[in-house]
Write a protein that holds these residues in place. Structure first.
Motif, mmCIF file in Angstrom:
data_model
loop_
_atom_site.group_PDB
_atom_site.id
_atom_site.type_symbol
_atom_site.label_atom_id
_atom_site.label_comp_id
_atom_site.label_asym_id
_atom_site.label_seq_id
_atom_site.Cartn_x
_atom_site.Cartn_y
_atom_site.Cartn_z
ATOM 1 N N ARG A 11 0.828 -1.205 0.000
ATOM 2 C CA ARG A 11 0.000 0.000 0.000
ATOM 3 C C ARG A 11 0.863 1.255 0.000
ATOM 4 N N LEU A 15 -0.970 1.244 -3.877
ATOM 5 C CA LEU A 15 -2.039 0.294 -4.176
ATOM 6 C C LEU A 15 -3.137 0.405 -3.120
ATOM 7 N N SER A 16 -4.391 0.347 -3.584
ATOM 8 C CA SER A 16 -5.497 0.323 -2.643
ATOM 9 C C SER A 16 -5.587 -1.065 -2.010
ATOM 10 N N GLU A 19 -6.810 -3.518 -4.503
ATOM 11 C CA GLU A 19 -5.768 -3.827 -5.482
ATOM 12 C C GLU A 19 -4.754 -4.809 -4.899
ATOM 13 N N VAL A 20 -4.394 -4.609 -3.627
ATOM 14 C CA VAL A 20 -3.468 -5.522 -2.971
ATOM 15 C C VAL A 20 -4.078 -6.922 -2.894
ATOM 16 N N TYR A 23 -3.964 -8.500 -6.285
ATOM 17 C CA TYR A 23 -2.588 -8.847 -6.676
ATOM 18 C C TYR A 23 -2.094 -10.067 -5.906
ATOM 19 N N SER A 54 -4.863 -1.424 -14.059
ATOM 20 C CA SER A 54 -4.027 -0.566 -13.225
ATOM 21 C C SER A 54 -2.757 -1.299 -12.794
ATOM 22 N N LEU A 55 -2.905 -2.561 -12.397
ATOM 23 C CA LEU A 55 -1.741 -3.348 -11.989
ATOM 24 C C LEU A 55 -0.795 -3.585 -13.165
ATOM 25 N N ARG A 58 1.407 -0.677 -13.781
ATOM 26 C CA ARG A 58 2.487 -0.603 -12.794
ATOM 27 C C ARG A 58 3.539 -1.695 -13.015
#
Length: 361
Positions: A11, A15-16, A19-20, A23, A54-55, A58
Motif C-alpha cells: 500500500r 495500491l489500494s 488492489e493488494v 494482486y 491498473s496493476l 504498474r
C-alpha cells in the motif's frame, strides 16, 4: 512476512486495499481467469478487469486478452521488485528538488503584487496539474496560458475555463469569440468546457483541489494597481474556491465549447470528469454501464457494484440539471435497486466513489 505486513508495504507503493487483495490472489494462482480471481479476492469480475489494467500499468501483472477466455498473469517477483526499485530511484531527483524548495517555503500563502508573477505562478500550477483545473481569466491574458492549458488537456486533465472581460462575444462557429486576437479554433484544445462572460471577474485558479490563485481584476488587467493576489497551497481552501466558481460565475457565463465524449471503456478517478463524460455519452445515445468502487455513505463500508447508468445531475455542460451548484452525481440501476453515486465528500448520495469505469452496455 505475514499478509498484514506485506499488504502494508504494498500500500505504500500506492495500491489500494482491494488492489493488494487482487494482486496477492494472482500471485497465489500465478495465472488465472478474472472470474477465478474475483471469487478468491471477494470482488466483482468487472472490478478485477479494471484493477488488472491498473496493476498492468504498474508492471505487476500481464493481462493476456489475446487468449479466450482472458487470463491475468502475475509477473515474476524479481521483475516487479526491479521495476519498483527503478521507479523509486527515478523520483529521487524530483523529491530532493521539491524538499529543498519547501524548506524555504514554510508559508501556505504567498502574496503577489505583479501581474507577471501571477501569470508565472499560474503557468507553473497548470503544468503540475494531474486531474482537474478550474480557471477564470480575462481574454487579454488567456494567450499567456493557452499552451500549458492545451498540454494539460492533452494529458487528460479535466479543465473548466471561463474567459472573462470579453468584448462583443460571438458564436463559436464565427471568426472569433470577440473582437480581440484570440480565434475560436484555439478554444477547442484549451479546455474541456469553455464559457465566456463580458464582465470583469477575479482570476480564480484551482489545481487538483489542492492549490491555486485568487487575483483581483485590477491587478490582472495591468497598469498601476495597489491590489494584490494570493497564491495558496491548502486543500481546505481550494474546494471553497471551486464552489464559488461553480456557484457564482460559471452559471452566468455563456457556454462556447465542450469536448466530444471520449472512447469507451474508460476509468476515472476525477468524479466531475466522470459525470461530464457520462452526460456527453448519454446525450449522444450511448447506453452506459458503470462499475463503481467506493464506500456507502451511511456506514462507510466498501461499495463495489455495476449497472446501467440511469441519469445524471450536473452543472458542467448545458443544459444543466443539478439542484445546487456543486451537485454532480449519477444513478446506477443494479439488481438490488437504483443507487445514487457522488464524488469525494458525498453525503446525500448513497455512495462516495473513488473509481468509476464506464463501458458500453
Amino acid at each position: 512476512m505475514d499478509d498484514r505486513t506485506l499488504t502494508d508495504h504494498l500500500r505504500r507503493f500506492g495500491l489500494s486495499e482491494k488492489e493488494v487483495d487482487t494482486y496477492l490472489t494472482l500471485l497465489e494462482h500465478g495465472e488465472a481467469k478474472a472470474s477465478t480471481v474475483a471469487d478468491a479476492a471477494g470482488v466483482s469480475k468487472r472490478y478485477v478487469y479494471s484493477v488488472s489494467e491498473s496493476l498492468a500499468d504498474r508492471g505487476l501483472v500481464e493481462v493476456r486478452d489475446h487468449a479466450v477466455p482472458t487470463t491475468i498473469r502475475a509477473n515474476p517477483p524479481e521483475e516487479v521488485v526491479d521495476r519498483l526499485r527503478s521507479d523509486v530511484e527515478a523520483i529521487r531527483p524530483g523529491l530532493e528538488e521539491r524538499f529543498s524548495r519547501t524548506e524555504s517555503e514554510t508559508e501556505q500563502f504567498e502574496v503577489v503584487k505583479s501581474r507577471a508573477t501571477v501569470i508565472k505562478r499560474a503557468r507553473s500550477l497548470i503544468d503540475d496539474a494531474e486531474s482537474e483545473i478550474v480557471l477564470s481569466v480575462p481574454e487579454a491574458r488567456l494567450p499567456e496560458l493557452q499552451d500549458p492549458l492545451a498540454d494539460a488537456v492533452g494529458r487528460g486533465v479535466f479543465v473548466l475555463l471561463v474567459v472573462s472581460d470579453v468584448d462583443t462575444p460571438r458564436e463559436l462557429d464565427g471568426p472569433a469569440i470577440s473582437d480581440g486576437e484570440m480565434d475560436a479554433g484555439g478554444l477547442r484544445g484549451t479546455a474541456s468546457v469553455v464559457r465566456t462572460w463580458s464582465e470583469a471577474m477575479p482570476t480564480l485558479l484551482t489545481v487538483d483541489s489542492s492549490a491555486g490563485i485568487v487575483a483581483p481584476p485590477e491587478l490582472i488587467r495591468g497598469g498601476v494597481s495597489d491590489r494584490q493576489a494570493i497564491v495558496f497551497a491548502q486543500e481546505q481552501l481550494a474546494p471553497v474556491i471551486v464552489g464559488s466558481f461553480l456557484g457564482n460565475y460559471w452559471p452566468v457565463a455563456t457556454e462556447r465549447h465542450a469536448t466530444e465524449p471520449t472512447e469507451l471503456p474508460a476509468s476515472y478517478e476525477n468524479f466531475r470528469k466522470a459525470v461530464f463524460q457520462a452526460t456527453l455519452h448519454l446525450r449522444s445515445g450511448t447506453s452506459l454501464v458503470a462499475t463503481v468502487a467506493g464506500r456507502w455513505t451511511d456506514d462507510e463500508s466498501d461499495a463495489e457494484f455495476s449497472g446501467r447508468v440511469a441519469g445524471v445531475k450536473q452543472g458542467t455542460v448545458e443544459p444543466t440539471n443539478n439542484e445546487f451548484p456543486v451537485q454532480h452525481s449519477f444513478e446506477v440501476e443494479t439488481d438490488e435497486g437504483t443507487v445514487s453515486v457522488g464524488g469525494q465528500g458525498a453525503f446525500i448520495e448513497d455512495v462516495e466513489a473513488d473509481l468509476v469505469r464506464f463501458d458500453v452496455e
